[in-house]
Design a protein around this motif. Structure first.
Motif, PDB file in Angstrom:
ATOM      1  N   VAL A 140       0.860  -1.185   0.000  1.00  0.00           N
ATOM      2  CA  VAL A 140       0.000   0.000   0.000  1.00  0.00           C
ATOM      3  C   VAL A 140       0.889   1.226   0.000  1.00  0.00           C
ATOM      4  N   ASP A 141       0.374   2.277  -0.543  1.00  0.00           N
ATOM      5  CA  ASP A 141       1.174   3.475  -0.723  1.00  0.00           C
ATOM      6  C   ASP A 141       1.086   4.345   0.530  1.00  0.00           C
ATOM      7  N   ALA A 142       1.707   3.893   1.580  1.00  0.00           N
ATOM      8  CA  ALA A 142       1.677   4.651   2.827  1.00  0.00           C
ATOM      9  C   ALA A 142       3.056   4.580   3.460  1.00  0.00           C
ATOM     10  N   ALA A 143       3.330   5.520   4.346  1.00  0.00           N
ATOM     11  CA  ALA A 143       4.669   5.569   4.939  1.00  0.00           C
ATOM     12  C   ALA A 143       4.845   4.455   5.960  1.00  0.00           C
ATOM     13  N   PRO A 144       5.989   3.794   5.945  1.00  0.00           N
ATOM     14  CA  PRO A 144       6.244   2.788   6.976  1.00  0.00           C
ATOM     15  C   PRO A 144       6.396   3.460   8.341  1.00  0.00           C
TER      16      PRO A 144
END
Ligand SMILES: Nc1ncnc2c1ncn2[C@@H]1O[C@H](COP(=O)(O)OP(=O)(O)OP(=O)(O)O)[C@@H](O)[C@H]1O
Ligand SMILES: [Mg+2]
Lengths: 295, 402
Positions: free
Chosen positions: B328-332
């Motif tokens: 998913v395109d989210a910050a770790p």
């Protein structure tokens, strides 16, 4: 002597070539071992034959001639030896020196090694280092000071003096050897005994000592051989009455020069005892005493 | 049998390593407490202090009525099972088990009765004459257990007793240990770094990180209400998915959490259970989703507002379920806790791409293949939230349990 058997079981599925190589390898090893054994056995055998021939035949020909011209062997040399009070007493002296020197060294060093390996106390590292340091101390530098000391203590020329000297100089190596062996016993094992309720003495007696049997057996043999065969220390510290067999045989040599019959008999006697000790202890040289204890 | 109470327990080794810090733990009489945490977090050290094999630097240990800080191991009346088993190699099974009893000078008959009884329970009675080297790994493990059990001590201490067994035996022995402990009712402290063992065995589980106790409670509580990111990530397998997400409140008063290009609608129940969450509106939070709280949307009668869209990266069929990995395109999430977890996984050094890969545990009826689009339904009522700065769970206020 023990025969080393190289087992070839457990190689059922290897290629013919590698089996041939390993067979050959085993053969080479066995031939090598046989050669080494022969090298050691021939002189021993010669000594035995010489000790069983009388003086005349010994001076007339070498021991190997018994193969071509079997002469009658005799026990008379041994009878003479038993009759010779000097040699007999020196033989007993050797026993009186070697046995206590060995027992004391083994007992003291085992206790010390346990302390150094398994009991925590301040200065333990330093004490261990000191013991290792003493290993490099040559006997020769101590001969004269200790002789003086023994003189003033009245120990000079006594069996006690010789024993004390052997114990003192046997300990550093003995402690070093056993400490390293003890320290190699898994810590869990010692701690398991502690959890089981054992005091240090019980851990020593019932866990560490049984496991250390091979090391103790080796040490016993080393120390016994060393003392039994010692000439230098005995020459310096023993007098006529306390002289061990090494010293006595040497004296005989000077006296008669060619009395090979007596010498070979004495030498054979002096050699057979350590051999017996070795054979008695060799069953403790079992490998893998720790197998199965951990993991 | 006795309770074991640790108060402010701390250990600093001579070389200055701090292994345990300010550990407060009350192990009740007869309780099975599991101490769990990644490698090097101080579990063994704590256990060895209770055993008396390691000196106590700070605080105190009480066993029953007695503070035992200065009492030597042999007088503490606790038994330990070592990871290495530590069987006496020169003694046979019988004598290994009897060793502790003979030191207590019990009558021979009594010793014999107890040893045989224990051997029977552990199915060792046919091997009593054997030396440890002639036993299998599982049998050795049982001898080690027998040695502890036969003494009927105040407490059992076990340091990863099963870690040398193969997977199948481990499951068997795990069940046996649980049964024996329940039958005997002996207070037990059990160290492991295997969270499955911790969950299945423990009445309560204590999670440690770098010498510090993070949380202690029944397994289900740790699973449902972890106090921080570390516990959340450590308990459960595969671990909880953690992503940075944005929390927003719309004009209707609904709260949405945005993960990449998808938004999840939070049910009222979540906000009721976590009143403090409302305060994060308009800010980033750490969102936690357990793999088992996801399902293939096609099988789940999913509503919009509870679905994440992506493309399957990797599909692992486990038989009973299917693990689907999807980015998913989210910050770790990068905090101290997640770093500690990554170290434990051995993933600390792996290169980090942008974005996060989530893992969902789907029903085996799913028809997702690698490279195909995924629609993952998320059970939004079971979402977890953590403060991105402190890593603490968001509950009433700053993450404290009420
Ligand atoms: N004798 C020692 N001297 C110095 N430091 C030590 C000693 N024993 C352990 N440590 C350190 O203390 C910390 C805790 O070690 P400990 O053995 O208690 O960890 P653990 O949780 O049991 O780990 P594992 O799961 O790997 O067994 C580690 O950082 C370790 O390196
Ligand atoms: Mg450990």
């Amino acid at each position: 002597m023990t025969v080393v058997e190289v087992s070839v079981t457990g190689a059922p599925r290897r290629g013919v070539l590698s089996r041939v190589v390993s067979r050959l390898g085993n053969g080479v090893v066995q031939v090598g071992l046989a050669l080494v054994a022969l090298f050691w056995l021939v002189p021993v055998f010669g000594l035995l034959i010489a000790s069983l021939r009388d003086e005349a035949s010994n001076t007339a020909s070498g021991w190997w001639t018994i193969f071509t011209a079997p002469t009658s062997l005799t026990l008379s040399n041994y009878a003479d030896l038993v009759g010779n009070s000097t040699v007999l007493r020196s033989f007993l002296n050797t026993v009186y020196i070697a046995v206590p020197s060995t027992v004391l060294v083994v007992v003291i060093s085992a206790l010390a090694a346990y302390g150094l390996a398994w009991i925590e106390f301040p200065g333990r590292l330093w004490l261990t280092t000191l013991v290792v340091g003493l290993l490099v101390m040559p006997i020769q530098v101590a001969l004269i000071p200790v002789a003086k000391l023994f003189g003033s203590l009245g120990l000079f020329g006594t069996i006690t003096g010789v024993v004390l000297f052997h114990v003192a100089f046997g300990l550093p190596f003995a402690i070093f050897l056993l400490r390293n062996f003890f320290a190699g016993i898994p810590r869990d094992l010692v701690e398991a005994a502690r959890m089981d309720g054992a005091r240090e003495w019980v851990i020593f007696r019932r866990v560490v000592l049984p496991i250390a049997k091979p090391a103790i057996a080796s040490l016993t043999i080393f120390q016994f051989l060393w003392v039994w065969n010692d000439l230098l220390v005995a020459l310096v510290f023993a007098d006529q009455d306390s002289a061990p067999i090494t010293v006595a045989l040497r004296a005989q040599l000077r006296q008669f020069g060619t009395n090979i019959d007596l010498l070979s008999t004495g030498a054979f006697l002096s050699m057979i005892v350590p051999l017996a000790v070795f054979l008695a202890f060799q069953r403790y040289f079992v490998q893998g005493v720790l197998a199965g204890s951990t993991k | 049998m006795a309770e074991v109470v640790l108060s402010g327990l701390g250990k600093v080794y001579v070389d200055g390593t701090r292994a345990v810090a300010d550990l407060d733990l009350e192990i009740r009489d007869g309780e099975f407490l599991v101490l769990v945490g990644p490698s090097g977090c101080g579990k063994t050290t704590a256990l060895r202090m209770i055993a008396g094999l390691e000196s106590v630097s700070e605080g105190s240990i009480r066993i029953g009525p007695q503070v035992v800080n200065e009492v030597p191991s042999r007088d503490r009346d606790v038994a330990m099972v070592f990871q290495s088993y530590a069987l006496y190699p020169h003694l046979n099974v019988y004598d290994n088990i009897a060793f502790g009893l003979t030191l207590r000078k019990l009558p021979k008959k009594e010793i014999d009765r107890r040893v045989r009884e224990v051997a029977e329970v552990l199915e060792l009675h046919e091997h009593l004459e054997r030396k440890p080297r002639n036993l299998s790994g599982g049998q050795r493990q049982r001898v080690a257990m027998g040695r502890a059990i036969v003494r009927a001590p105040q407490a059992f201490l076990m340091d990863e007793p099963l870690s040398n067994l193969d997977a199948k035996l481990r499951v068997q022995m795990r069940a046996q240990i649980a049964r024996i402990q329940r039958d005997l009712g002996v207070t037990t402290v059990y160290v492991t770094h295997d969270q499955t063992e911790a969950m299945t065995l423990g009445d309560r589980v204590a999670v440690m990180k770098r010498g510090v106790l993070q949380q202690v409670g029944p397994p289900q509580e740790l699973y449902d209400r972890p106090v921080n990111l570390f516990v959340a990530g450590f308990i459960g397998s595969p671990g909880m998915n953690l992503v940075t997400a944005r929390l927003d409140r719309d004009d209707d008063g609904h709260h949405w959490v945005t993960v990449g290009s998808d938004a999840l609608l939070l049910p009222e129940s979540v906000l009721l259970a976590r009143p403090a969450l409302a305060g994060y509106a308009g800010r980033d939070v750490v969102l936690g989703i357990r793999p088992e709280d996801m399902e293939d949307a096609a099988l789940a009668d999913a509503q919009e507002g509870s679905i994440l869209h992506s493309v399957a990266d990797l599909v692992e069929a486990m038989g009973s379920d299917v693990l689907v990995h999807f980015p998913v395109d989210a910050a770790p999430v990068v905090t101290d806790d997640t770093k500690a977890l990554a170290e434990d996984d051995g993933t600390a050094d792996l290169p980090k791409g942008s974005g996060v890969v989530l893992v969902g545990r789907f029903s085996p009826r799913t028809h997702i293949y690698e490279g195909q689009p995924v629609a993952a339904w998320v059970d939004t009522s079971r979402l977890h939230f953590f403060d991105p700065d402190t890593g603490l769970s968001v509950w009433t206020t700053s993450g404290e349990l009420e």
